[in-house]
Write a protein that holds these residues in place. Structure first.
Motif, PDB file in Angstrom:
ATOM      1  N   LEU A 250       6.880   0.562  -8.759  1.00 34.97           N
ATOM      2  CA  LEU A 250       8.361   0.306  -8.598  1.00 34.97           C
ATOM      3  C   LEU A 250       9.140   0.165  -9.704  1.00 34.97           C
ATOM      4  CD1 LEU A 250       7.857  -2.076  -5.324  1.00 34.97           C
ATOM      5  CD2 LEU A 250       8.838   0.263  -5.489  1.00 34.97           C
ATOM      6  N   GLU A 251       8.344  -0.633 -10.981  1.00 39.14           N
ATOM      7  CA  GLU A 251       9.200  -0.912 -12.120  1.00 39.14           C
ATOM      8  C   GLU A 251       9.327   0.468 -12.837  1.00 39.14           C
ATOM      9  OE1 GLU A 251       6.564  -3.666 -14.357  1.00 39.14           O
ATOM     10  OE2 GLU A 251       5.856  -1.794 -15.814  1.00 39.14           O
ATOM     11  N   ARG A 252       8.536   1.402 -12.592  1.00 39.72           N
ATOM     12  CA  ARG A 252       8.872   2.527 -13.324  1.00 39.72           C
ATOM     13  C   ARG A 252      10.128   3.368 -12.440  1.00 39.72           C
ATOM     14  NH1 ARG A 252       3.306   2.999 -14.120  1.00 39.72           N
ATOM     15  NH2 ARG A 252       3.129   4.258 -12.182  1.00 39.72           N
ATOM     16  N   GLU A 253      10.070   3.431 -11.023  1.00 40.21           N
ATOM     17  CA  GLU A 253      10.927   3.942 -10.488  1.00 40.21           C
ATOM     18  C   GLU A 253      12.227   3.297 -10.096  1.00 40.21           C
ATOM     19  OE1 GLU A 253       8.834   4.960  -7.077  1.00 40.21           O
ATOM     20  OE2 GLU A 253       7.137   6.421  -7.985  1.00 40.21           O
TER      21      GLU A 253
ATOM     22  N   ALA B 129       0.902  -1.344   0.230  1.00 36.93           N
ATOM     23  CA  ALA B 129       0.153  -0.068   0.074  1.00 36.93           C
ATOM     24  C   ALA B 129       0.863   1.370   0.052  1.00 36.93           C
ATOM     25  CB  ALA B 129      -0.972   0.056   1.381  1.00 36.93           C
ATOM     26  N   GLN B 130       1.749   1.347   0.790  1.00 37.52           N
ATOM     27  CA  GLN B 130       2.749   2.302   0.798  1.00 37.52           C
ATOM     28  C   GLN B 130       3.468   2.504  -0.381  1.00 37.52           C
ATOM     29  OE1 GLN B 130       5.053   3.927   4.253  1.00 37.52           O
ATOM     30  NE2 GLN B 130       3.540   3.380   5.664  1.00 37.52           N
ATOM     31  N   PHE B 131       4.133   1.547  -0.958  1.00 35.86           N
ATOM     32  CA  PHE B 131       5.111   1.697  -2.292  1.00 35.86           C
ATOM     33  C   PHE B 131       3.881   2.253  -3.505  1.00 35.86           C
ATOM     34  CE2 PHE B 131       8.092  -1.717  -0.665  1.00 35.86           C
ATOM     35  CZ  PHE B 131       9.132  -0.677  -0.628  1.00 35.86           C
ATOM     36  N   ASP B 132       2.763   1.727  -3.367  1.00 33.53           N
ATOM     37  CA  ASP B 132       1.989   2.174  -4.273  1.00 33.53           C
ATOM     38  C   ASP B 132       1.521   3.579  -4.034  1.00 33.53           C
ATOM     39  OD1 ASP B 132      -0.305   2.376  -6.061  1.00 33.53           O
ATOM     40  OD2 ASP B 132      -1.755   2.052  -4.592  1.00 33.53           O
ATOM     41  N   ARG B 133       1.227   4.209  -2.858  1.00 38.12           N
ATOM     42  CA  ARG B 133       0.927   5.477  -2.766  1.00 38.12           C
ATOM     43  C   ARG B 133       1.850   6.411  -2.536  1.00 38.12           C
ATOM     44  NH1 ARG B 133      -0.808   5.218   2.848  1.00 38.12           N
ATOM     45  NH2 ARG B 133       1.133   6.198   3.193  1.00 38.12           N
TER      46      ARG B 133
ATOM     47  N   VAL C  56       7.467  -7.558  -2.733  1.00 42.07           N
ATOM     48  CA  VAL C  56       5.978  -6.986  -3.178  1.00 42.07           C
ATOM     49  C   VAL C  56       5.870  -7.240  -4.631  1.00 42.07           C
ATOM     50  CG1 VAL C  56       4.662  -4.931  -3.271  1.00 42.07           C
ATOM     51  CG2 VAL C  56       5.639  -5.272  -1.222  1.00 42.07           C
ATOM     52  N   GLU C  57       7.114  -6.797  -5.114  1.00 43.59           N
ATOM     53  CA  GLU C  57       7.125  -6.785  -7.194  1.00 43.59           C
ATOM     54  C   GLU C  57       6.831  -8.443  -7.165  1.00 43.59           C
ATOM     55  OE1 GLU C  57      10.305  -3.467  -8.142  1.00 43.59           O
ATOM     56  OE2 GLU C  57      10.895  -5.369  -7.486  1.00 43.59           O
TER      57      GLU C  57
END
Lengths: 201, 201
Positions: B109-112, B20-24, B60-61
């Protein structure tokens, strides 16, 4: 006068450098000192022109908005049929996303800075209007709802930006330009949605 | 045994909180101490399970990838016609994007994080295959090129994620679900691209 020209040039260089950095590294990942180094302009001169990172970001966003507003106004002023205008408008938006750092920076900044006006608020009313007019003038098949078409357009524009950003991050495989891709997509979709094509069959 | 169950539950809670945090907030905007606080699990227990933020991100990924892989495998195993499978696959991907934090986190995450495997590498080969089979079995109009259809699908998936993310950031106006929107878009596009519809006219 020469002094004013030099100041304008400095401002321009700073805006261009900032747009490229905001686009590439985001708001949090960009600092005034990085921009100063990359632009080859002292931090003192930078802060003379732009008091803060936030002010610089607002200026870049404003420039991006102007480019989009100009494109919308220009295309909507043409006398081509509304469905053609709609396609042209989407191609022009994607051309800007592909080639204008300030437009890409604006799109990234609006995601990262809550409360920033959304770029779609510039072009979506024009898209809605063109779709309503296409519908009213019988250019769309009767079964095609303008609201769904507007959703499709939103997906295509957002998708084009995301696909572009992905290719910029890993430009390994040579791809069609974003505008070329969208043109092919419209060639695929248009025959199925436009009334004129149907009557030709 | 009870101890193992408790450890598994702690791990699960940490994964869910992290997703949830990585997404947000993205990778840079997330810290182990924030996750620890939000999960109500001590930093010591967190680092016992996940040695670093990078390790947690990878877990998570991996979870996000598994969800997508499972969906692709399940839909491709069905016996419905390939064009129907393609539509189902896109709807399922968008359903995951809408409802699964680990899938959205993976996409962000894959973008960052450069070098992270792209999620599209999971579903794009299946999409290509379904399109080739639709083409070969005469389900697509002859003028519809599978490669352009694949580009369209990439735009729709990326667009659905972007539109979703935008609505999450400012959930002011009630909108159709992402899956509902995509379903309407397919209803708009399918008649124009599928051979069976053409022969019904």
């Amino acid at each position: 006068m020469v002094k004013q020209q030099r100041a304008a040039r400095t401002r321009r260089t700073l805006m261009e450098t900032a747009a490229a950095q905001f686009d590439r590294d985001g708001y949090a990942g960009t600092s005034l000192s990085q921009i100063s180094t990359e632009a080859g302009i002292s931090l003192g001169a930078l802060t003379f022109h732009f008091g803060s990172k936030s002010e610089l970001a607002r200026s870049v966003e404003k420039e991006g908005r102007s480019a989009v507003e100009e494109a919308v106004a220009r295309i909507c002023a043409s006398s081509t049929p509304p469905l053609r205008q709609l396609v042209e408008l989407t191609l022009e938006l994607v051309r800007l996303i592909e080639h204008d750092d300030s437009v890409r920076a604006m799109l990234r900044l609006e995601r990262e800075r809550p409360g920033t006006p959304q770029c779609s608020s510039i072009w979506l009313p024009a898209v809605d209007d063109l779709l309503q007019r296409s519908h009213a003038s019988g250019r769309l098949r009767p079964s095609v709802r303008p609201a769904v078409m507007a959703t499709l357009v939103s997906h295509l524009i957002a998708g084009a930006e995301a696909v572009q950003r992905c290719h910029r991050a890993s430009p390994a495989e040579p791809v069609d330009s974003a505008v070329g891709q969208l043109r092919h997509i419209w060639q695929l979709i248009l025959p199925g949605i436009s009334a004129s094509e149907a009557s030709h069959r």
